[in-house]
Design an enzyme around this catalytic site. Sequence first.
Site, short mmCIF file in Angstrom:
data_model
loop_
_atom_site.label_atom_id
_atom_site.label_comp_id
_atom_site.label_asym_id
_atom_site.label_seq_id
_atom_site.Cartn_x
_atom_site.Cartn_y
_atom_site.Cartn_z
N HIS A 20 37.24 26.42 53.51
CA HIS A 20 37.52 27.12 52.26
C HIS A 20 38.94 27.67 52.26
O HIS A 20 39.60 27.74 53.29
CB HIS A 20 36.52 28.25 52.05
CG HIS A 20 35.17 27.71 51.75
ND1 HIS A 20 34.06 28.08 52.43
CD2 HIS A 20 34.77 26.79 50.85
CE1 HIS A 20 33.02 27.40 51.97
NE2 HIS A 20 33.43 26.61 51.01
N SER A 262 34.13 34.29 46.30
CA SER A 262 33.00 33.59 46.91
C SER A 262 32.84 32.21 46.33
O SER A 262 33.45 31.86 45.33
CB SER A 262 31.72 34.40 46.69
OG SER A 262 31.22 34.12 45.41
N LYS A 263 31.99 31.44 47.00
CA LYS A 263 31.76 30.05 46.58
C LYS A 263 31.21 29.97 45.17
O LYS A 263 31.35 28.95 44.51
CB LYS A 263 30.75 29.40 47.52
CG LYS A 263 31.30 29.12 48.88
CD LYS A 263 30.27 28.38 49.70
CE LYS A 263 30.43 28.75 51.16
NZ LYS A 263 29.39 28.30 52.01
N ARG A 264 30.56 31.04 44.75
CA ARG A 264 29.95 31.01 43.41
C ARG A 264 30.99 30.86 42.31
O ARG A 264 30.67 30.50 41.20
CB ARG A 264 29.12 32.28 43.19
CG ARG A 264 27.65 32.07 43.50
CD ARG A 264 26.94 33.36 43.65
NE ARG A 264 27.23 33.96 44.96
CZ ARG A 264 27.43 35.25 45.16
NH1 ARG A 264 27.39 36.09 44.16
NH2 ARG A 264 27.67 35.70 46.37
N GLU A 265 32.24 31.15 42.64
CA GLU A 265 33.25 31.12 41.58
C GLU A 265 33.90 29.76 41.39
O GLU A 265 35.04 29.65 41.01
CB GLU A 265 34.30 32.17 41.88
CG GLU A 265 33.75 33.52 41.54
CD GLU A 265 34.34 34.59 42.41
OE1 GLU A 265 35.39 35.07 42.02
OE2 GLU A 265 33.77 34.93 43.45
#
Length: 511
Positions: A20, A262-265
């Site tokens: 990431h 975060s990954k959710r974005e």
Amino acid sequence: MNNKKQVRVRFAPSPTGELHIGGLKTALTNYLFAKKNDGKFILRIEDTDQSRLVEGATERVIESLMWAGIEIDEGVKIEKREIVEIGEKGSYVQSKRLDFYKKYIQQLIDEGKAYYCFCSSERLDDLRKKQQLEKLAPKYDRHCLNLSSEEVQKKIESGEKYVVRFKIPEGKVSYTDLVYGKIEVENDTLDDLILMKSDGFPTYHLAMAVDDHLMEISHVFRGAEWLPSTPKHILLYEAFGWEPPKFCHMANILNKSKKKLSKREGSVSVSDFKNQGYPKEAILNFIALLGWNPKTKQEIFSMDELIREFESADDVEKNRGFRKMNKAGGVFDLDRLAWISREHIKQMDVKDLYEQVIPFLEEKDFYQNSSLLSNFSDEQKKDYVKKVLTVEKERMEKFTEAGENNLFFFSEIGNVDKDLLRWKENSDEETKKALEKAQKVLGEISEEDWTKENLEKLLLEAAGEKRGDLLFPLRGVLTGAKKSPSPFECAWVLGKIESLRRIGRGIESFG
Ligand code: GLU
């Protein structure tokens, strides 16, 4: 303190998926510091949490680092498509180092600094719930601390599951973080952390401390989420009688609402940005500036410039920390990335830009099936694309955009709407005359003189005061588009024959 010790830093990812942006930031910071100090950048794989492993993740992380231009000096690398290990410190993959960890855990047990714990997860759950009700911080109650060695032996022999815990000593622990300054904690606020799990694998905490020591790591750069664990790590070093590395925690990258990214974005993996066509130089520049302030007006940096601006081990020693690193996290702002990216593409050599763009362009239908390029040799195609890029690079954000906004460079444009050719209130007659004039001017320019500069000069001369009268309809017939680069640039890319063909067709449309 011996500041002449060789700088050895490590990036220590757990192979749980893609690399990431936050991981790349950690790797980059380690790398810049290593390069600044003629030190070594080591890649260690922390795979002791077997439940979180993802097949192929190690390869993907290394590939992303290689793509970004972060070179691994020691540790796990990929050479000729194979994972290899380079270095003199044994394996750099933690799951292959279990004997080291066992030895050091045993040493702590023998010295009474660690103990076996047989508590079931039910008991620990109940304990936690009770502590929550009493508004106490969750902490192991040392139920197993005083088991006699006979009791321990009996339990192990009867097959009871156990972990090994570190016995946090009494007192206070303090260290100076190179970003966050002096950190001091009362030991009784710390939990007796687990060093070995019931599957026989060490925890991250133990493996990391042992490896950083054995691999002679001088400075640890890692995300601020590890800040609360660091006092425990220091206590572990003290228990072993080892000098800890210097710790430098980096503020987390934040989203626009100032929360941890975060990954959710959406896409935060390096490969996503690569696949979207961002230049690696732009991504590195962008993430380098998150939480780091070079203290000058410069905003666009190459890797060499980042290394030059980075503080050295001596600077850090003298100033008792990094002056250019912020305690507050930088905000991950895609508009800023877009700007940085455009600046990098503008500075790129057309030859380099071509190499970067071509894999993306070759995927595109408008390029594969281009009617204009169908009779071109490979060399002619290459020259043509380079011309397109020369014109487009001033406004390009990502490699994927090449050609996309100027499809008229690749395909026929059909009949152009007269409204696109009419300058202000000009009549059809005036528009047609203008196109005839352009036809004459361009027709007289030889192929050798067909340069951007000549085209601009001669067309401007011909247009005189009333530029729009000539240039507006010319741009229209060449492109058929509302927006495009200037008519000089478009005529230059299209070449003499195609430009005159398009002008001729435009003239014909007026009957
Ligand atoms: N394996 C840890 C992680 O992936 C490394 C933390 C550290 O650098 O100490 O976050």
